[in-house]
Write an enzyme that holds these catalytic residues in place. Structure first.
Site, PDB file in Angstrom:
ATOM      1  N   SER A   1     -15.825 -44.827 -18.563  1.00 27.30           N
ATOM      2  CA  SER A   1     -16.641 -44.852 -17.350  1.00 27.30           C
ATOM      3  C   SER A   1     -17.414 -43.553 -17.228  1.00 27.30           C
ATOM      4  CB  SER A   1     -15.761 -45.030 -16.111  1.00 27.30           C
ATOM      5  OG  SER A   1     -16.523 -44.890 -14.924  1.00 27.30           O
TER       6      SER A   1
ATOM      7  N   TYR B   1      -9.196 -42.316 -10.726  1.00 30.68           N
ATOM      8  CA  TYR B   1      -9.782 -43.238 -11.703  1.00 30.68           C
ATOM      9  C   TYR B   1     -10.602 -42.469 -12.736  1.00 30.68           C
ATOM     10  CZ  TYR B   1     -12.951 -46.887 -13.481  1.00 30.68           C
ATOM     11  OH  TYR B   1     -13.681 -47.724 -14.282  1.00 30.68           O
TER      12      TYR B   1
END
Length: 247
Positions: free
Chosen positions: A142, A156
């Site tokens: 990501s 995250y």
């Protein structure tokens, strides 16, 4: 025929990757969590494209789940040629100070430990030093790993930073065993992850503010994944490629 394992293949980027692999003629074994109806729908789409596909309910945050997925592929198609590590969870959004420990443990189990265990099982089957025929591993990271996710997803982002390190280190470790390892880092992509994290408005509010004026699509990420998995990327390993529309 190329045998491909995709974790988290019932929706979003995973489902788009299943469809793209089906178009490329792969035999596909993908995992899903709880939504059997969505998994069945993706299988049907793949079969309509002329591919063989099976869906396996398996927890990618546990060794038992990882082993069951690879065993299903072994039985149905044989050893995998491609692994796409895509399954992931975001945890609840908010600052670190409010992060519950059980959320963090689950996130690390799926996003980090699950990826490592899937890579382990793939290497055991793909490595030419172990009698395999080589292969390709593509890890889905990501852009949050570099952007940091402050005030929403620092936890995250940290887990996705681990995916970058895994991809780079493993690519060197298995470079002489016929295995390539790469990572893609999606930015703001129009999937269910935002609504599931309690931010259903995120695409509509952030998309127009991005350099390209919109969020990306799962298909745009899947196209890169399939290219990295293919022989066209035969000298690409250890790469971490952003799919972020200039953000």
């Amino acid at each position: 025929m190329t045998n491909t394992i995709i974790t988290g293949g019932s929706r979003g980027i995973g489902a788009a990757t299943v469809r793209r692999a089906a178009e490329a003629g792969h035999a596909i074994c993908f995992s899903y969590g709880r939504d059997r109806a969505s998994a069945d729908a993706v299988v049907a789409e793949a079969e309509a494209l002329g591919a063989k596909a099976i869906a396996v309910q398996a927890d990618m945050g546990s060794e038992v789940g990882v082993l069951s997925l690879f065993a299903a592929c072994d039985e149905a198609f044989g050893a995998p040629d491609v692994l796409v590590n895509n399954a992931g969870v975001s945890g609840r959004n908010g600052p670190i100070v409010d992060l519950p420990a059980d959320d963090l443990e689950r996130l690390l189990a799926v996003n980090v430990a699950g990826y490592v265990l899937c890579c382990r099982e793939a290497v055991r089957r793909m490595s030419t030093k172990r009698g395999g025929r080589g292969g390709s591993i593509v890890n889905v990271g990501s852009r949050a790993a570099q952007l940091g996710g402050a005030h929403t997803w620092v936890h995250y982002a940290a887990s996705k930073g681990a995916v970058d390190s895994l991809s780079i280190g493993l690519s060197i470790e298995v470079a002489r065993e016929g295995i390539r390892v790469n990572s893609v880092r999606p930015g703001l992509i129009n999937t269910e992850i935002h609504a599931n994290a309690g931010m259903p408005e995120r695409i509509a509010t952030m998309g127009p503010k991005l350099p390209m004026g919109r969020a990306g699509t799962p298909e745009e990420v899947a196209n890169l994944i399939l290219w990295l998995a293919s022989d066209e990327a035969s000298y690409v390993s250890g790469a971490v490629i952003d799919v972020g529309g200039a953000r």
